[in-house]
Design a protein around this motif. Structure first.
Motif, PDB file in Angstrom:
ATOM      1  N   LYS A  62      49.971  71.406  13.118  1.00 14.40           N
ATOM      2  CA  LYS A  62      49.479  72.699  13.576  1.00 14.40           C
ATOM      3  C   LYS A  62      50.325  73.781  12.938  1.00 14.40           C
ATOM      4  O   LYS A  62      51.537  73.634  12.801  1.00 14.40           O
ATOM      5  CB  LYS A  62      49.568  72.837  15.106  1.00 14.40           C
ATOM      6  CG  LYS A  62      48.901  71.729  15.863  1.00 14.40           C
ATOM      7  CD  LYS A  62      47.412  71.787  15.700  1.00 14.40           C
ATOM      8  CE  LYS A  62      46.773  70.655  16.484  1.00 14.40           C
ATOM      9  NZ  LYS A  62      45.512  70.263  15.958  1.00 14.40           N
ATOM     10  N   PHE A  99      39.543  71.841  27.283  1.00 14.05           N
ATOM     11  CA  PHE A  99      39.498  70.520  26.667  1.00 14.05           C
ATOM     12  C   PHE A  99      40.124  69.484  27.582  1.00 14.05           C
ATOM     13  O   PHE A  99      41.201  69.688  28.120  1.00 14.05           O
ATOM     14  CB  PHE A  99      40.240  70.520  25.326  1.00 14.05           C
ATOM     15  CG  PHE A  99      39.581  71.403  24.306  1.00 14.05           C
ATOM     16  CD1 PHE A  99      38.459  70.981  23.636  1.00 14.05           C
ATOM     17  CD2 PHE A  99      40.075  72.666  24.038  1.00 14.05           C
ATOM     18  CE1 PHE A  99      37.846  71.794  22.711  1.00 14.05           C
ATOM     19  CE2 PHE A  99      39.472  73.484  23.118  1.00 14.05           C
ATOM     20  CZ  PHE A  99      38.348  73.050  22.454  1.00 14.05           C
ATOM     21  N   ILE A 104      44.462  66.493  22.418  1.00  8.55           N
ATOM     22  CA  ILE A 104      44.334  67.907  22.097  1.00  8.55           C
ATOM     23  C   ILE A 104      45.190  68.737  23.038  1.00  8.55           C
ATOM     24  O   ILE A 104      45.808  69.711  22.638  1.00  8.55           O
ATOM     25  CB  ILE A 104      42.857  68.354  22.160  1.00  8.55           C
ATOM     26  CG1 ILE A 104      42.061  67.651  21.066  1.00  8.55           C
ATOM     27  CG2 ILE A 104      42.733  69.850  22.010  1.00  8.55           C
ATOM     28  CD1 ILE A 104      40.587  67.920  21.121  1.00  8.55           C
ATOM     29  N   LEU A 137      37.186  66.513  11.460  1.00  4.51           N
ATOM     30  CA  LEU A 137      37.199  67.174  12.764  1.00  4.51           C
ATOM     31  C   LEU A 137      35.784  67.351  13.273  1.00  4.51           C
ATOM     32  O   LEU A 137      34.833  67.348  12.498  1.00  4.51           O
ATOM     33  CB  LEU A 137      37.840  68.572  12.668  1.00  4.51           C
ATOM     34  CG  LEU A 137      39.267  68.691  12.171  1.00  4.51           C
ATOM     35  CD1 LEU A 137      39.602  70.153  11.908  1.00  4.51           C
ATOM     36  CD2 LEU A 137      40.223  68.110  13.188  1.00  4.51           C
ATOM     37  N   THR A 138      35.658  67.556  14.580  1.00  4.49           N
ATOM     38  CA  THR A 138      34.385  68.004  15.143  1.00  4.49           C
ATOM     39  C   THR A 138      34.335  69.516  15.006  1.00  4.49           C
ATOM     40  O   THR A 138      35.352  70.152  14.698  1.00  4.49           O
ATOM     41  CB  THR A 138      34.276  67.615  16.627  1.00  4.49           C
ATOM     42  OG1 THR A 138      35.275  68.330  17.355  1.00  4.49           O
ATOM     43  CG2 THR A 138      34.411  66.116  16.832  1.00  4.49           C
ATOM     44  N   ASP A 140      34.082  71.756  17.386  1.00  9.49           N
ATOM     45  CA  ASP A 140      34.969  72.359  18.383  1.00  9.49           C
ATOM     46  C   ASP A 140      36.429  72.284  17.957  1.00  9.49           C
ATOM     47  O   ASP A 140      37.183  73.249  18.116  1.00  9.49           O
ATOM     48  CB  ASP A 140      34.795  71.683  19.746  1.00  9.49           C
ATOM     49  CG  ASP A 140      33.471  72.034  20.408  1.00  9.49           C
ATOM     50  OD1 ASP A 140      32.891  73.090  20.067  1.00  9.49           O
ATOM     51  OD2 ASP A 140      33.019  71.244  21.257  1.00  9.49           O
ATOM     52  N   GLU A 141      36.833  71.154  17.402  1.00  8.34           N
ATOM     53  CA  GLU A 141      38.208  71.007  16.928  1.00  8.34           C
ATOM     54  C   GLU A 141      38.476  71.961  15.761  1.00  8.34           C
ATOM     55  O   GLU A 141      39.564  72.528  15.658  1.00  8.34           O
ATOM     56  CB  GLU A 141      38.476  69.564  16.514  1.00  8.34           C
ATOM     57  CG  GLU A 141      38.500  68.582  17.666  1.00  8.34           C
ATOM     58  CD  GLU A 141      38.517  67.127  17.212  1.00  8.34           C
ATOM     59  OE1 GLU A 141      38.902  66.281  18.035  1.00  8.34           O
ATOM     60  OE2 GLU A 141      38.118  66.826  16.060  1.00  8.34           O
ATOM     61  N   GLU A 145      41.351  74.840  15.400  1.00 14.23           N
ATOM     62  CA  GLU A 145      42.248  74.915  14.245  1.00 14.23           C
ATOM     63  C   GLU A 145      42.186  76.288  13.580  1.00 14.23           C
ATOM     64  O   GLU A 145      43.207  76.824  13.155  1.00 14.23           O
ATOM     65  CB  GLU A 145      41.912  73.821  13.228  1.00 14.23           C
ATOM     66  CG  GLU A 145      42.221  72.432  13.684  1.00 14.23           C
ATOM     67  CD  GLU A 145      43.709  72.181  13.864  1.00 14.23           C
ATOM     68  OE1 GLU A 145      44.520  72.706  13.084  1.00 14.23           O
ATOM     69  OE2 GLU A 145      44.060  71.464  14.810  1.00 14.23           O
TER      70      GLU A 145
END
Length: 181
Positions: A62, A99, A104, A137-138, A140-141, A145
């Protein structure tokens, strides 16, 4: 963990500025935990009428970033740390409320900076070339990010289709995805 304090535009940070920045960054590191933060980079710049501090925190994949302009270097460091702490708190609250995935929830990082929407830039030349690693990633992910990075778009590899996509924040505040074929 490595903390790097560097200067740009001919400015070389003094030892006092380095120690001050490192001391203030302890607050950010404590929010993540010592084992989570991999690297912190503080870039200090001096202009004729102001000082600029850019802080980038890399923590287990991150990236959080804060950029502050102030008349005094120490005030710029203080405000950049305050901005990072605020971003981490907002993001942590968002993760806890939105979430339910345990993996996550454990990642703390910054939320999209609304001030950047107000800045209008008109580019005429290419000034930076950046390479990124596409992460599966999805949608939403990918939005999370994007907000963590503080950008208004994010390029990612869709987990379901295994294709490169771009998620972005629209002017109205909603999100949209550009899918490739």
């Amino acid at each position: 963990m490595k903390i790097e304090v560097i200067g740009k535009n001919g400015f070389i940070p003094t030892e006092a500025i380095r120690k001050y920045a490192e001391k203030k960054l302890d607050k950010v590191v404590s929010m993540f935990g010592d084992d989570t933060v991999e690297k912190i980079r503080v870039v200090t710049k001096v202009y004729s009428d102001h000082h600029k501090v850019e802080v980038t925190v890399i923590a287990k994949g991150k990236t959080i970033r804060a950029e502050v302009t102030e008349v005094d270097m120490y005030a710029a460091i203080d405000k950049s740390i305050d901005k990072l702490v605020s971003q981490i708190r907002r993001y942590k609250d968002k993760l806890n409320s939105h979430f339910e995935k345990e993996g996550i929830k454990n990642a703390f990082s910054s939320e999209f900076d609304a001030e950047s929407l107000e800045k209008e830039m008109f580019a005429t030349t290419l000034v930076k070339n950046k390479k990124i690693e596409l992460i599966p990633l999805t949608a939403d992910e990918a939005i999370v990010e994007m907000e963590l990075a503080g950008h208004d778009f994010y390029v990612f590899l869709d987990k379901a289709t295994n294709k490169t996509n771009v998620v972005y924040r629209r002017i109205d505040g909603d999100y949209a995805i550009i899918e490739t074929e």
